[in-house]
Write a protein that holds these residues in place. Structure first.
Motif, mmCIF file in Angstrom:
data_model
loop_
_atom_site.group_PDB
_atom_site.id
_atom_site.type_symbol
_atom_site.label_atom_id
_atom_site.label_comp_id
_atom_site.label_asym_id
_atom_site.label_seq_id
_atom_site.Cartn_x
_atom_site.Cartn_y
_atom_site.Cartn_z
ATOM 1 N N GLU A 155 7.818 4.726 -2.220
ATOM 2 C CA GLU A 155 6.704 5.081 -1.319
ATOM 3 C C GLU A 155 5.687 3.950 -1.156
ATOM 4 O OE1 GLU A 155 7.514 7.445 0.242
ATOM 5 O OE2 GLU A 155 8.260 9.126 -0.959
ATOM 6 N N VAL A 156 6.180 2.719 -1.296
ATOM 7 C CA VAL A 156 5.274 1.575 -1.128
ATOM 8 C C VAL A 156 5.625 0.849 0.166
ATOM 9 C CG1 VAL A 156 4.529 -0.663 -2.068
ATOM 10 C CG2 VAL A 156 4.952 1.275 -3.611
ATOM 11 N N VAL B 246 4.849 4.865 -6.169
ATOM 12 C CA VAL B 246 3.964 6.002 -5.934
ATOM 13 C C VAL B 246 4.791 7.285 -6.018
ATOM 14 C CG1 VAL B 246 2.517 7.192 -4.224
ATOM 15 C CG2 VAL B 246 2.333 4.704 -4.500
ATOM 16 N N LEU C 184 -1.970 -0.716 -3.357
ATOM 17 C CA LEU C 184 -1.401 -0.358 -4.661
ATOM 18 C C LEU C 184 -2.183 -1.089 -5.752
ATOM 19 C CD1 LEU C 184 1.146 1.349 -5.353
ATOM 20 C CD2 LEU C 184 2.320 -0.849 -5.703
ATOM 21 N N ASN D 101 0.837 -1.209 0.000
ATOM 22 C CA ASN D 101 0.000 0.000 0.000
ATOM 23 C C ASN D 101 0.865 1.249 0.000
ATOM 24 O OD1 ASN D 101 -0.096 1.210 3.044
ATOM 25 N ND2 ASN D 101 0.281 -0.997 3.034
ATOM 26 N N SER D 102 0.199 2.375 -0.230
ATOM 27 C CA SER D 102 0.942 3.613 -0.417
ATOM 28 C C SER D 102 1.322 4.265 0.912
ATOM 29 C CB SER D 102 0.108 4.603 -1.235
ATOM 30 O OG SER D 102 0.867 5.780 -1.398
ATOM 31 N N ALA E 106 -0.202 6.441 -8.122
ATOM 32 C CA ALA E 106 0.372 5.116 -8.322
ATOM 33 C C ALA E 106 0.705 4.999 -9.807
ATOM 34 C CB ALA E 106 -0.626 4.044 -7.916
ATOM 35 N N ILE F 31 -3.807 8.059 -5.551
ATOM 36 C CA ILE F 31 -3.811 7.100 -4.434
ATOM 37 C C ILE F 31 -3.614 7.842 -3.118
ATOM 38 C CG2 ILE F 31 -1.300 6.567 -4.574
ATOM 39 C CD1 ILE F 31 -2.138 3.585 -4.004
ATOM 40 N N ARG G 266 4.653 11.069 -4.995
ATOM 41 C CA ARG G 266 3.854 11.907 -4.098
ATOM 42 C C ARG G 266 3.414 13.180 -4.819
ATOM 43 N NH1 ARG G 266 8.164 14.765 -0.349
ATOM 44 N NH2 ARG G 266 9.524 15.286 -2.053
ATOM 45 N N THR H 223 -2.821 7.744 1.133
ATOM 46 C CA THR H 223 -1.984 6.990 2.077
ATOM 47 C C THR H 223 -2.758 5.802 2.640
ATOM 48 O OG1 THR H 223 -0.895 9.028 2.681
ATOM 49 C CG2 THR H 223 -0.619 7.186 4.204
#
Ligand code: AMP
Ligand code: MG
Length: 420
Positions: free
Chosen positions: A138-139, A109, A102, A48-49, A55, A96, A111, A98
């Motif tokens: 960022e995953v 990801v 994903l 997940n982010s 994403a 996406i 930002r 936080t």
């Protein structure tokens, strides 16, 4: 007269670890886990982010920079708690949030700060990517915190707020722990008056019950307040019998040499005295024994009884020195002893009669060195000296005392900013 160590040794010989029970996680602070806990799930459950952003397929962003952005088609949004229904194909991106899983096809990801998000203001059909993404950017990976099947908390762990949180993250609402000891607390003395009542002339309020019960709470036990017994055997026996279902009995007062000091006699009649009197100051008149109690299922068991001295400082001190380790042993907790440190003492303490002195002191750290100064008058009735103190300076028995400037051992009662 036995030493502090001998007394503690005799006490601990008579104490065993209590049974295991299952308890709601929030009731378990300070208790010891009685089982290993493994996880059946990955935490987090899915990749997940770690950021709010887009994403992307990292291959689509190769060479992207502020000077040379890559524009991608925005095909939708995925929020925390939902699964994006389709795949991210070449040239596409998904907004996406936080914590959101994903989407399939995406591997990183970017930002918001590294996109032209702030300039678009609602136009979300495309986005310019201003930096290169790499796979995993960022995953947060599935199982990054806890992998399914792994041992998470082991038997013997003391439960602190973090452990409560970890248990909750596994979806566990209860856990097996060593149960808390119930400690019956009884004050004695014709002069002792309940704090809810007016104070007649010649009487004093019952402080011992409250300081002792507070210590019980602090160290993880459950106090059961039995009230105040008058200085006659019948009254003491009757009150004591109200506590026979407890795991430990703690009385205060009535253990010295006075005409009305009957705790020892009652202890001898109701059970056996293991020792009384310890070579220490204050708190010499400590009686310890095992009395016949009643277990839940009606069978007879033996309960440790601590007959603490009546003087408020002595009562607290002897709880810290002797009842606390017993309580900890019952709860399966280690270490049993309080922490000690070495400090420079700033005045002489004379030892005139070969007992170990515990002097209330304020310990401070200055320039990497601990210093201890006494709280003032050291009478065993001066309870405010305990309120001022964060440690007890230990003056060894069989010495003439310590001199100003000597290095002394201090048993710490508390840790505060002044000593850290
Ligand atoms: P005793 O050992 O019973 O002679 O008590 C010693 C001293 O402690 C006496 O001055 C008592 O009045 C005092 N004392 C005893 N019990 C308590 C109590 N529960 N709260 C405050 N002081 C107490
Ligand atoms: Mg008394």
């Amino acid at each position: 007269m036995i030493s502090v160590e001998q007394a503690l040794g005799k006490i601990l010989e008579n104490i065993s670890v209590l049974e295991v029970e299952e308890s709601p996680i929030l009731s378990c602070l300070g208790q010891v886990m009685a089982e290993d806990v493994s996880s059946t799930i990955n935490i987090p459950p899915l990749d997940n982010s770690a950021m709010d952003g887009y994403a992307v397929r990292s291959a689509d962003t190769v060479g992207a920079s502020r000077k040379s952005p890559r524009t991608l088609r925005v095909i939708g949004i995925v929020t925390a708690g939902s699964i994006f229904p389709s795949e991210v194909k070449k040239g596409a991106a998904v907004r996406i949030m936080t914590g959101a899983p994903l989407p399939k096809g995406a591997d990183g990801v970017v930002r918001f700060e590294d996109t032209d998000e702030s300039e678009r203001k609602g136009n979300s059909s495309e986005v310019a990517i201003l930096t290169e993404a790499v796979p995993g950017l960022e995953v947060r990976r599935a199982g990054e915190d806890i992998t399914a099947g792994s041992l998470v908390l082991s038997k013997g762990t003391v439960i602190r707020p973090a452990e409560v949180g970890v248990l909750a993250s596994l979806g566990l609402s209860a856990v097996k722990v060593i149960r808390r000891p119930v400690v019956a607390v009884l004050a004695t003395g014709d002069e002792v008056v309940d704090i809810a009542k007016p104070l007649p002339e010649g009487k004093i309020y019952n402080s011992n019950t409250y300081s002792v019960a507070a210590l019980v709470l602090r160290y993880g036990g459950v106090p059961k307040i039995l009230g105040i017994a008058a200085d006659i055997e019948d009254s003491l026996v009757a009150k004591l019998h109200l506590g026979l279902d407890a795991d430990m009995l703690v009385t205060s007062g009535g253990v010295s040499f006075g005409d009305y000091d009957i705790v020892r006699d009652v202890l001898a009649k109701e059970g056996e005295i293991v020792f009384w009197r310890v070579r220490q100051k204050p708190g010499r008149p400590l009686a310890f024994g095992m009395i016949k109690g009643v277990a839940k299922r009606g069978e007879v068991k033996k309960i440790p009884l601590f007959g603490l001295a009546g003087n408020p400082v002595s009562a607290m001190l002897n709880f810290e020195l002797f009842a606390r380790p017993a309580l900890f042993k019952m709860m399966g907790r280690e270490p049993l002893a309080k922490r000690t440190l070495e400090a420079v003492i700033d005045e002489d303490i004379e030892n005139s009669d070969g007992r170990r002195i515990f002097a209330r002191a304020i310990v401070e750290k200055r320039g990497g060195q601990y210093f201890a100064r006494l709280t003032g008058p050291q009478g065993s009735g001066v309870l405010t000296s305990m309120a001022l103190a964060n440690g007890l300076v230990v003056v060894p028995e069989d010495t003439p005392g310590v001199k100003k400037g000597d290095i002394v051992q201090v048993m710490m009662l508390d840790w505060s900013e002044s000593v850290e």
